[in-house]
Design a protein around this motif. Structure first.
Motif, PDB file in Angstrom:
ATOM      1  N   GLU A  77       0.840  -1.188   0.000  1.00  0.00           N
ATOM      2  CA  GLU A  77       0.000   0.000   0.000  1.00  0.00           C
ATOM      3  C   GLU A  77       0.877   1.241   0.000  1.00  0.00           C
ATOM      4  N   VAL A  78       0.444   2.282  -0.707  1.00  0.00           N
ATOM      5  CA  VAL A  78       1.140   3.564  -0.710  1.00  0.00           C
ATOM      6  C   VAL A  78       0.169   4.628  -0.187  1.00  0.00           C
ATOM      7  N   PRO A  79       0.692   5.711   0.435  1.00  0.00           N
ATOM      8  CA  PRO A  79      -0.198   6.682   1.071  1.00  0.00           C
ATOM      9  C   PRO A  79      -0.997   7.523   0.095  1.00  0.00           C
ATOM     10  N   PHE A  80      -0.419   7.780  -1.077  1.00  0.00           N
ATOM     11  CA  PHE A  80      -1.106   8.629  -2.050  1.00  0.00           C
ATOM     12  C   PHE A  80      -0.572   8.312  -3.434  1.00  0.00           C
ATOM     13  N   CYS A  81      -1.450   8.361  -4.425  1.00  0.00           N
ATOM     14  CA  CYS A  81      -1.067   8.128  -5.818  1.00  0.00           C
ATOM     15  C   CYS A  81      -1.871   9.061  -6.699  1.00  0.00           C
ATOM     16  N   PHE A 164       7.613  16.560  -1.076  1.00  0.00           N
ATOM     17  CA  PHE A 164       6.436  15.821  -0.625  1.00  0.00           C
ATOM     18  C   PHE A 164       5.172  16.604  -0.974  1.00  0.00           C
ATOM     19  N   ALA A 165       4.179  15.898  -1.545  1.00  0.00           N
ATOM     20  CA  ALA A 165       2.846  16.473  -1.725  1.00  0.00           C
ATOM     21  C   ALA A 165       1.829  15.342  -1.607  1.00  0.00           C
ATOM     22  N   GLY A 166       2.023  14.524  -0.571  1.00  0.00           N
ATOM     23  CA  GLY A 166       1.227  13.325  -0.366  1.00  0.00           C
ATOM     24  C   GLY A 166       2.074  12.082  -0.292  1.00  0.00           C
ATOM     25  N   ALA A 167       3.228  12.113  -0.943  1.00  0.00           N
ATOM     26  CA  ALA A 167       4.232  11.060  -0.890  1.00  0.00           C
ATOM     27  C   ALA A 167       5.587  11.707  -1.144  1.00  0.00           C
ATOM     28  N   ARG A 168       6.663  11.030  -0.700  1.00  0.00           N
ATOM     29  CA  ARG A 168       8.011  11.594  -0.793  1.00  0.00           C
ATOM     30  C   ARG A 168       8.679  11.158  -2.092  1.00  0.00           C
ATOM     31  N   HIS A 169       9.315  12.110  -2.762  1.00  0.00           N
ATOM     32  CA  HIS A 169      10.001  11.857  -4.030  1.00  0.00           C
ATOM     33  C   HIS A 169      11.342  12.578  -4.025  1.00  0.00           C
ATOM     34  N   THR A 200       8.771   7.295  -2.497  1.00  0.00           N
ATOM     35  CA  THR A 200       7.852   6.569  -3.371  1.00  0.00           C
ATOM     36  C   THR A 200       8.457   6.414  -4.765  1.00  0.00           C
ATOM     37  N   THR A 201       8.960   7.492  -5.342  1.00  0.00           N
ATOM     38  CA  THR A 201       9.702   7.402  -6.607  1.00  0.00           C
ATOM     39  C   THR A 201      10.913   8.313  -6.533  1.00  0.00           C
ATOM     40  N   VAL A 202      11.792   8.157  -7.513  1.00  0.00           N
ATOM     41  CA  VAL A 202      12.836   9.137  -7.783  1.00  0.00           C
ATOM     42  C   VAL A 202      12.400   9.865  -9.046  1.00  0.00           C
ATOM     43  N   GLY A 231       1.402  11.419 -10.931  1.00  0.00           N
ATOM     44  CA  GLY A 231       0.738  12.628 -10.472  1.00  0.00           C
ATOM     45  C   GLY A 231       1.227  13.112  -9.121  1.00  0.00           C
ATOM     46  N   ALA A 232       1.509  12.186  -8.185  1.00  0.00           N
ATOM     47  CA  ALA A 232       1.999  12.592  -6.869  1.00  0.00           C
ATOM     48  C   ALA A 232       3.351  13.274  -6.991  1.00  0.00           C
ATOM     49  N   ALA A 233       4.214  12.736  -7.845  1.00  0.00           N
ATOM     50  CA  ALA A 233       5.530  13.345  -8.047  1.00  0.00           C
ATOM     51  C   ALA A 233       5.399  14.685  -8.757  1.00  0.00           C
ATOM     52  N   ALA A 234       4.422  14.813  -9.657  1.00  0.00           N
ATOM     53  CA  ALA A 234       4.202  16.091 -10.334  1.00  0.00           C
ATOM     54  C   ALA A 234       3.811  17.169  -9.323  1.00  0.00           C
ATOM     55  N   GLY A 235       2.949  16.814  -8.366  1.00  0.00           N
ATOM     56  CA  GLY A 235       2.589  17.760  -7.324  1.00  0.00           C
ATOM     57  C   GLY A 235       3.793  18.140  -6.479  1.00  0.00           C
ATOM     58  N   ALA A 236       4.593  17.142  -6.109  1.00  0.00           N
ATOM     59  CA  ALA A 236       5.797  17.412  -5.326  1.00  0.00           C
ATOM     60  C   ALA A 236       6.773  18.285  -6.109  1.00  0.00           C
ATOM     61  N   PHE A 237       6.889  18.027  -7.409  1.00  0.00           N
ATOM     62  CA  PHE A 237       7.798  18.826  -8.225  1.00  0.00           C
ATOM     63  C   PHE A 237       7.323  20.274  -8.315  1.00  0.00           C
TER      64      PHE A 237
END
Length: 288
Positions: A77-81, A164-169, A200-202, A231-237
């Motif tokens: 499970e992941v916290p946000f996607c 971070f914007a829901g998950a760490r990248h 969650t990703t790099v 999408g989660a990484a896009a928000g973090a970016f």
């Protein structure tokens, strides 16, 4: 006898089923326990799948348009996607029509707006409060070693950070498009580092122009070599770019992802002055 719920397949960040990032969507997962949800996600093999149930008491939103949503990769499970959020929102748009939705995620409450544009459905999610932090030199060195990226191949204008914007990248900037295109990394080595740093990703980034970026996201912790549209990484970016002063406080950014995998997608990132949250939007389409 237990009836298996319908498992839908949608792609996110593309209106072409052959593009973007596919996700499984279960709109009624009330009868599924954690093991069953993980088994469905593993069987699908997509980077994540979304499972919807009734909202927690007190969650805002119009009647029938608020949900609890959980996300499973083939491994955990992941916290946000983000892409599975868009996929689920588009699936709901087909079923109950465009409009505002509210999702209760493990990372927090995520509002989503679904609109219809030239016949295609499009979803815009608003992230939880983002944050950006430095990465230790030793951890960055380990990430680059796992990627087999010399430090000389990095873009000094895009300094590495964890966002971070829901998950760490982990965000790392590539100096050239060729560097970004050449991705062949040490899967277990990068996976071990990411588990240790709770990533969650790099997110690997090349800047084409002031508001246009190309990105790739290795995702070994999810059991997937690469995520086609994140999408989660896009928000973090978006939060990263704003905090480092790479873009204006009010900006619309375009992120291209998936072309190197043969699944091109487009993610739109909107930053609004006076609101730290980030809006990420994209089209979606049902996969037959």
């Amino acid at each position: 006898m237990t009836t298996q719920p319908a498992v839908l397949r949608f792609t996110a960040f593309s209106d072409d089923p052959e593009g973007g990032n596919p996700a499984g969507v279960v709109l009624d997962a009330a009868g599924l326990d954690d093991d069953a949800m993980l088994a469905i996600a593993a069987d699908l093999g997509y980077s994540e799948s979304a499972f919807l149930t009734a909202p927690p008491e007190g969650l805002g939103g119009a009647d029938g348009r608020a949900f609890t949503i959980r996300y499973f990769s083939p491994k955990a499970e992941v916290p946000f996607c983000g892409h599975a959020t868009v996929a689920a929102a588009v699936a709901l748009g087909e079923r109950i029509g465009p409009g505002d939705l509210v999702f209760a995620t493990r990372a927090g409450t995520v509002p989503v707006s679904v609109t219809r544009d030239d016949g295609a459905l499009r979803a815009t999610l608003t992230t939880v409060e983002p944050r950006v932090e430095p990465i230790a030199d030793a951890d960055l060195a380990e990430a680059l070693a796992a990627l087999d990226w010399p430090a000389a191949d990095l873009d000094p204008a895009l300094p590495p950070r964890i966002a971070f914007a829901g998950a760490r990248h982990l965000v790392i900037g590539a100096a050239t498009r060729e560097r970004l295109a050449d991705l062949a990394y040490d899967f277990p080595r990068l996976e071990a580092l990411m588990h240790r740093l709770d990533l969650t990703t790099v997110q690997l980034v090349w800047r084409e122009s002031p508001a246009v970026f190309h990105v790739r996201d290795p995702f070994p912790v999810g059991g997937v070599v690469e995520d086609p549209a994140t999408g989660a990484a896009a928000g973090a970016f978006g939060a990263y770019a704003r905090e480092l002063g790479l873009v204006e406080a009010a900006s619309v950014l375009t992120l291209h992802q998936g072309a190197d995998m043969g699944r091109p997608g487009v993610l739109t990132v909107e930053l609004r002055e006076g609101d730290r949250r980030v809006r990420v939007s994209g089209a979606g389409a049902r996969i037959a």
